[in-house]
Design a protein around this motif. Structure first.
Motif, short mmCIF file in Angstrom:
data_model
loop_
_atom_site.label_atom_id
_atom_site.label_comp_id
_atom_site.label_asym_id
_atom_site.label_seq_id
_atom_site.Cartn_x
_atom_site.Cartn_y
_atom_site.Cartn_z
N LEU A 1 0.81 -1.16 0.09
CA LEU A 1 0.08 -0.07 -0.14
C LEU A 1 0.70 1.22 -0.04
CD1 LEU A 1 -2.80 -0.96 2.44
CD2 LEU A 1 -2.81 -1.04 0.06
N LEU A 2 2.08 1.35 0.29
CA LEU A 2 2.79 2.49 0.39
C LEU A 2 3.56 2.63 -0.64
CD1 LEU A 2 3.55 4.80 2.35
CD2 LEU A 2 5.52 3.37 2.92
N PRO A 3 3.45 3.64 -1.53
CA PRO A 3 4.31 3.77 -2.81
C PRO A 3 5.63 4.39 -2.28
CG PRO A 3 2.72 5.72 -2.39
CD PRO A 3 2.32 4.61 -1.59
N GLU A 4 6.45 4.55 -3.42
CA GLU A 4 7.90 5.05 -3.08
C GLU A 4 7.97 6.63 -3.38
OE1 GLU A 4 10.99 5.99 -1.85
OE2 GLU A 4 11.26 3.98 -1.72
N THR A 5 8.29 7.38 -2.56
CA THR A 5 8.36 8.77 -2.89
C THR A 5 9.76 9.21 -3.16
OG1 THR A 5 8.11 9.00 -0.75
CG2 THR A 5 6.11 8.97 -1.80
N LYS A 6 10.55 8.56 -3.12
CA LYS A 6 12.24 9.07 -3.47
C LYS A 6 12.47 9.91 -4.59
CE LYS A 6 15.29 6.17 -5.05
NZ LYS A 6 16.26 5.33 -5.02
N ASN A 7 12.74 11.18 -4.37
CA ASN A 7 13.01 11.95 -5.47
C ASN A 7 11.90 12.61 -6.36
OD1 ASN A 7 15.89 11.88 -4.93
ND2 ASN A 7 16.11 10.01 -6.17
N VAL A 8 10.83 12.33 -5.67
CA VAL A 8 9.52 13.06 -6.16
C VAL A 8 9.21 14.35 -5.79
CG1 VAL A 8 7.10 12.48 -6.76
CG2 VAL A 8 8.75 10.60 -6.49
N PRO A 9 9.27 15.28 -6.59
CA PRO A 9 8.83 16.75 -5.96
C PRO A 9 7.33 16.67 -5.44
CG PRO A 9 9.67 17.07 -8.16
CD PRO A 9 9.61 15.52 -7.99
N ILE A 10 7.17 17.32 -4.48
CA ILE A 10 5.88 17.46 -3.70
C ILE A 10 4.50 17.73 -4.70
CG2 ILE A 10 4.63 18.63 -2.02
CD1 ILE A 10 7.12 18.69 -0.16
N ASP A 11 4.86 18.57 -5.53
CA ASP A 11 3.68 19.16 -6.23
C ASP A 11 3.49 18.22 -7.27
OD1 ASP A 11 6.37 19.63 -7.77
OD2 ASP A 11 5.74 21.50 -8.30
N ALA A 12 4.40 17.12 -7.45
CA ALA A 12 4.08 16.24 -8.57
C ALA A 12 3.78 14.82 -7.83
CB ALA A 12 5.31 15.96 -9.51
N MET A 13 3.41 14.85 -6.90
CA MET A 13 3.19 13.62 -5.87
C MET A 13 2.01 12.96 -6.43
SD MET A 13 4.81 11.90 -3.57
CE MET A 13 5.80 13.41 -2.76
N VAL A 14 0.96 13.57 -6.65
CA VAL A 14 -0.41 13.06 -7.39
C VAL A 14 -0.03 12.45 -8.49
CG1 VAL A 14 -2.75 13.37 -7.96
CG2 VAL A 14 -1.63 14.40 -5.75
N GLU A 15 0.48 12.98 -9.53
CA GLU A 15 0.46 12.54 -10.86
C GLU A 15 1.57 11.28 -11.06
OE1 GLU A 15 -1.25 13.37 -13.22
OE2 GLU A 15 -2.48 14.85 -12.20
N ARG A 16 2.67 11.48 -10.34
CA ARG A 16 3.66 10.47 -10.49
C ARG A 16 3.95 9.46 -9.45
NH1 ARG A 16 9.25 14.04 -10.92
NH2 ARG A 16 10.02 11.81 -10.54
N VAL A 17 2.98 9.60 -8.35
CA VAL A 17 3.07 8.45 -7.49
C VAL A 17 1.58 7.91 -7.20
CG1 VAL A 17 3.38 8.07 -4.74
CG2 VAL A 17 4.88 9.52 -6.00
N TRP A 18 0.61 8.62 -6.65
CA TRP A 18 -0.65 8.03 -6.51
C TRP A 18 -1.38 7.65 -7.36
CZ3 TRP A 18 -0.84 6.88 -1.70
CH2 TRP A 18 -0.19 7.44 -0.67
N LYS A 19 -1.41 8.45 -8.56
CA LYS A 19 -2.03 7.98 -9.89
C LYS A 19 -1.37 6.96 -10.61
CE LYS A 19 -4.98 11.89 -11.29
NZ LYS A 19 -5.09 12.79 -12.30
N GLN A 20 -0.13 6.44 -10.07
CA GLN A 20 0.42 5.30 -10.66
C GLN A 20 0.36 4.03 -9.74
OE1 GLN A 20 1.44 6.21 -13.72
NE2 GLN A 20 0.96 8.14 -13.52
N HIS A 21 -0.26 4.18 -8.64
CA HIS A 21 -0.14 3.27 -7.70
C HIS A 21 -1.24 2.20 -8.00
CE1 HIS A 21 -0.10 0.81 -3.91
NE2 HIS A 21 0.94 1.14 -3.92
N PRO A 22 -1.18 0.77 -8.08
CA PRO A 22 -2.19 -0.10 -8.63
C PRO A 22 -3.42 -0.06 -7.55
CG PRO A 22 -0.44 -1.13 -7.49
CD PRO A 22 0.31 0.14 -7.86
#
Length: 211
Positions: free
Chosen positions: A168-189
Protein backbone atom coordinates in the motif's frame (compact mmCIF):
# COMPACT_ATOMS: atom_id res chain seq x y z
CA UNK A 1 12.62 3.30 24.94
CA UNK A 2 10.18 4.44 27.66
CA UNK A 3 10.68 1.44 29.91
CA UNK A 4 14.16 0.20 29.02
CA UNK A 5 15.39 0.25 32.66
CA UNK A 6 12.32 -1.71 33.79
CA UNK A 7 12.77 -4.20 30.97
CA UNK A 8 16.45 -4.74 31.74
CA UNK A 9 15.71 -5.14 35.45
CA UNK A 10 13.15 -7.77 34.52
CA UNK A 11 15.80 -9.87 32.76
CA UNK A 12 18.17 -9.69 35.72
CA UNK A 13 20.20 -6.48 35.53
CA UNK A 14 20.83 -4.47 38.69
CA UNK A 15 19.74 -0.82 38.89
CA UNK A 16 22.99 0.72 37.66
CA UNK A 17 23.42 -1.85 34.90
CA UNK A 18 19.86 -1.39 33.67
CA UNK A 19 20.30 2.39 33.51
CA UNK A 20 23.61 1.97 31.68
CA UNK A 21 21.96 -0.38 29.20
CA UNK A 22 19.19 2.14 28.56
CA UNK A 23 21.83 4.82 27.94
CA UNK A 24 23.48 2.49 25.42
CA UNK A 25 20.20 1.95 23.57
CA UNK A 26 19.60 5.72 23.62
CA UNK A 27 22.97 6.36 21.99
CA UNK A 28 22.22 3.67 19.41
CA UNK A 29 18.96 5.46 18.69
CA UNK A 30 20.69 8.81 18.13
CA UNK A 31 23.47 7.55 15.87
CA UNK A 32 21.20 5.24 13.88
CA UNK A 33 18.96 8.20 13.04
CA UNK A 34 21.93 9.63 11.14
CA UNK A 35 21.74 6.61 8.83
CA UNK A 36 18.21 7.65 7.89
CA UNK A 37 19.31 11.24 7.24
CA UNK A 38 22.03 10.00 4.91
CA UNK A 39 20.20 7.14 3.22
CA UNK A 40 16.56 8.11 2.88
CA UNK A 41 17.01 9.82 -0.51
CA UNK A 42 19.64 7.35 -1.69
CA UNK A 43 18.10 4.05 -0.67
CA UNK A 44 14.43 5.00 -0.64
CA UNK A 45 11.65 4.97 1.93
CA UNK A 46 10.23 1.53 1.17
CA UNK A 47 13.57 -0.27 1.30
CA UNK A 48 14.44 1.26 4.66
CA UNK A 49 11.02 0.39 6.08
CA UNK A 50 10.99 -3.18 4.76
CA UNK A 51 14.57 -3.89 5.84
CA UNK A 52 13.75 -2.55 9.29
CA UNK A 53 10.66 -4.74 9.51
CA UNK A 54 12.78 -7.84 8.96
CA UNK A 55 15.38 -6.76 11.53
CA UNK A 56 12.77 -5.67 14.07
CA UNK A 57 10.79 -8.91 13.64
CA UNK A 58 13.88 -11.07 14.15
CA UNK A 59 14.88 -9.05 17.22
CA UNK A 60 11.42 -9.20 18.78
CA UNK A 61 10.93 -12.93 18.23
CA UNK A 62 14.44 -13.74 19.42
CA UNK A 63 13.95 -11.75 22.64
CA UNK A 64 10.57 -13.40 23.16
CA UNK A 65 12.02 -16.86 22.61
CA UNK A 66 14.92 -16.25 25.02
CA UNK A 67 12.64 -14.96 27.75
CA UNK A 68 10.06 -17.68 27.18
CA UNK A 69 12.61 -20.47 27.51
CA UNK A 70 15.04 -19.12 30.10
CA UNK A 71 13.05 -16.73 32.28
CA UNK A 72 10.41 -19.15 33.52
CA UNK A 73 12.25 -20.79 36.38
CA UNK A 74 14.48 -18.16 37.99
CA UNK A 75 12.88 -14.91 36.77
CA UNK A 76 16.35 -13.79 35.71
CA UNK A 77 18.86 -14.55 32.97
CA UNK A 78 22.50 -15.47 33.25
CA UNK A 79 25.02 -12.84 32.24
CA UNK A 80 25.54 -14.12 28.70
CA UNK A 81 21.85 -14.26 27.83
CA UNK A 82 21.18 -10.90 29.47
CA UNK A 83 23.93 -9.38 27.33
CA UNK A 84 22.40 -11.00 24.25
CA UNK A 85 19.03 -9.43 25.10
CA UNK A 86 20.70 -6.01 25.28
CA UNK A 87 22.27 -6.60 21.85
CA UNK A 88 18.90 -7.63 20.41
CA UNK A 89 17.22 -4.57 21.90
CA UNK A 90 19.94 -2.41 20.35
CA UNK A 91 19.36 -4.09 16.98
CA UNK A 92 15.65 -3.37 17.28
CA UNK A 93 16.23 0.27 18.27
CA UNK A 94 18.81 0.64 15.50
CA UNK A 95 16.44 -0.51 12.77
CA UNK A 96 13.56 1.55 14.16
CA UNK A 97 15.73 4.67 14.37
CA UNK A 98 16.71 4.64 10.69
CA UNK A 99 13.25 3.77 9.42
CA UNK A 100 9.91 3.87 11.22
CA UNK A 101 10.99 6.51 13.73
CA UNK A 102 11.94 9.38 11.41
CA UNK A 103 10.03 8.20 8.33
CA UNK A 104 6.82 8.15 10.32
CA UNK A 105 7.13 11.95 10.27
CA UNK A 106 8.67 12.40 6.82
CA UNK A 107 6.31 10.31 4.71
CA UNK A 108 3.03 11.94 5.86
CA UNK A 109 4.55 15.38 5.28
CA UNK A 110 5.25 14.70 1.61
CA UNK A 111 2.63 12.23 0.37
CA UNK A 112 -0.69 14.01 0.79
CA UNK A 113 -2.11 16.01 -2.14
CA UNK A 114 -1.78 19.77 -1.75
CA UNK A 115 -5.51 20.19 -1.25
CA UNK A 116 -5.57 18.07 1.92
CA UNK A 117 -1.93 18.22 3.09
CA UNK A 118 -2.63 20.20 6.25
CA UNK A 119 -5.52 18.07 7.46
CA UNK A 120 -3.85 14.83 6.35
CA UNK A 121 -0.61 15.57 8.17
CA UNK A 122 -2.54 16.71 11.26
CA UNK A 123 -4.41 13.39 11.26
CA UNK A 124 -1.15 11.44 10.89
CA UNK A 125 0.54 13.31 13.76
CA UNK A 126 -2.52 12.99 16.00
CA UNK A 127 -2.79 9.24 15.45
CA UNK A 128 0.96 8.89 16.08
CA UNK A 129 0.66 10.69 19.40
CA UNK A 130 -2.51 8.82 20.35
CA UNK A 131 -1.04 5.36 19.86
CA UNK A 132 2.23 6.39 21.52
CA UNK A 133 0.17 7.39 24.55
CA UNK A 134 -1.81 4.13 24.50
CA UNK A 135 1.32 1.98 24.28
CA UNK A 136 3.04 3.98 27.02
CA UNK A 137 0.06 3.48 29.33
CA UNK A 138 -0.51 -0.19 28.52
CA UNK A 139 2.99 -1.62 28.13
CA UNK A 140 3.83 -2.33 31.78
CA UNK A 141 0.50 -4.00 32.45
CA UNK A 142 0.80 -6.01 29.26
CA UNK A 143 4.33 -7.11 30.17
CA UNK A 144 3.19 -8.22 33.65
CA UNK A 145 0.32 -10.29 32.21
CA UNK A 146 1.79 -11.51 28.91
CA UNK A 147 5.43 -11.73 30.01
CA UNK A 148 7.53 -13.07 27.11
CA UNK A 149 4.50 -13.23 24.81
CA UNK A 150 4.35 -9.44 24.64
CA UNK A 151 7.30 -9.59 22.23
CA UNK A 152 5.46 -12.01 19.97
CA UNK A 153 2.43 -9.71 20.14
CA UNK A 154 4.42 -6.76 18.82
CA UNK A 155 6.22 -9.00 16.32
CA UNK A 156 2.82 -9.77 14.79
CA UNK A 157 2.19 -6.04 14.40
CA UNK A 158 5.55 -5.69 12.67
CA UNK A 159 4.38 -8.25 10.11
CA UNK A 160 1.24 -6.15 9.55
CA UNK A 161 3.40 -3.03 9.14
CA UNK A 162 5.59 -4.77 6.57
CA UNK A 163 2.59 -5.96 4.56
CA UNK A 164 1.15 -2.44 4.58
CA UNK A 165 4.40 -1.03 3.16
CA UNK A 166 4.75 -3.84 0.65
CA UNK A 167 1.29 -3.49 -0.86
CA UNK A 168 0.00 0.00 0.00
CA UNK A 169 2.85 2.46 0.47
CA UNK A 170 4.31 3.95 -2.74
CA UNK A 171 7.94 5.01 -3.09
CA UNK A 172 8.37 8.78 -2.97
CA UNK A 173 12.15 9.03 -3.35
CA UNK A 174 13.20 12.01 -5.51
CA UNK A 175 9.59 12.93 -6.29
CA UNK A 176 8.77 16.68 -5.96
CA UNK A 177 5.88 17.41 -3.63
CA UNK A 178 3.84 19.16 -6.33
CA UNK A 179 4.20 16.10 -8.59
CA UNK A 180 3.24 13.55 -5.92
CA UNK A 181 -0.30 12.96 -7.18
CA UNK A 182 0.56 12.47 -10.85
CA UNK A 183 3.81 10.53 -10.44
CA UNK A 184 3.00 8.48 -7.33
CA UNK A 185 -0.64 8.13 -6.36
CA UNK A 186 -2.10 7.94 -9.87
CA UNK A 187 0.47 5.28 -10.78
CA UNK A 188 -0.09 3.06 -7.72
CA UNK A 189 -2.16 -0.08 -8.49
CA UNK A 190 -4.37 0.35 -5.39
CA UNK A 191 -4.64 4.10 -4.81
CA UNK A 192 -4.94 5.29 -8.41
CA UNK A 193 -8.67 4.47 -8.53
CA UNK A 194 -9.33 6.76 -5.57
CA UNK A 195 -7.17 9.53 -6.98
CA UNK A 196 -8.97 9.37 -10.33
CA UNK A 197 -12.33 9.61 -8.57
CA UNK A 198 -11.13 12.45 -6.38
CA UNK A 199 -9.74 14.55 -9.21
CA UNK A 200 -12.69 13.72 -11.42
CA UNK A 201 -15.06 15.17 -8.84
CA UNK A 202 -12.79 18.17 -8.33
CA UNK A 203 -12.72 18.77 -12.07
CA UNK A 204 -16.51 18.67 -12.34
CA UNK A 205 -16.81 21.05 -9.38
CA UNK A 206 -14.30 23.48 -10.88
CA UNK A 207 -16.05 23.45 -14.26
CA UNK A 208 -19.35 24.13 -12.48
CA UNK A 209 -17.82 27.08 -10.64
CA UNK A 210 -16.45 28.52 -13.91
CA UNK A 211 -19.84 28.18 -15.60
Amino acid sequence: MFYAPVLFQTVGFKNDASLLSSVITGLVNVFSTLVSIYGVDRVGRRKLLLQACVQMFISQTAIGAILLVHLKGSNSLDEGLAGLVVVLVCLFVMSFAWSWGPLGWLIPSETFPLEIRTSGFACAVSSNMLFTFIIAQAFLSMMCHMRAFIFFFFAAWIVAMGLFVLFLLPETKNVPIDAMVERVWKQHPVWKRFMDDYHGKEGVKNVGMII
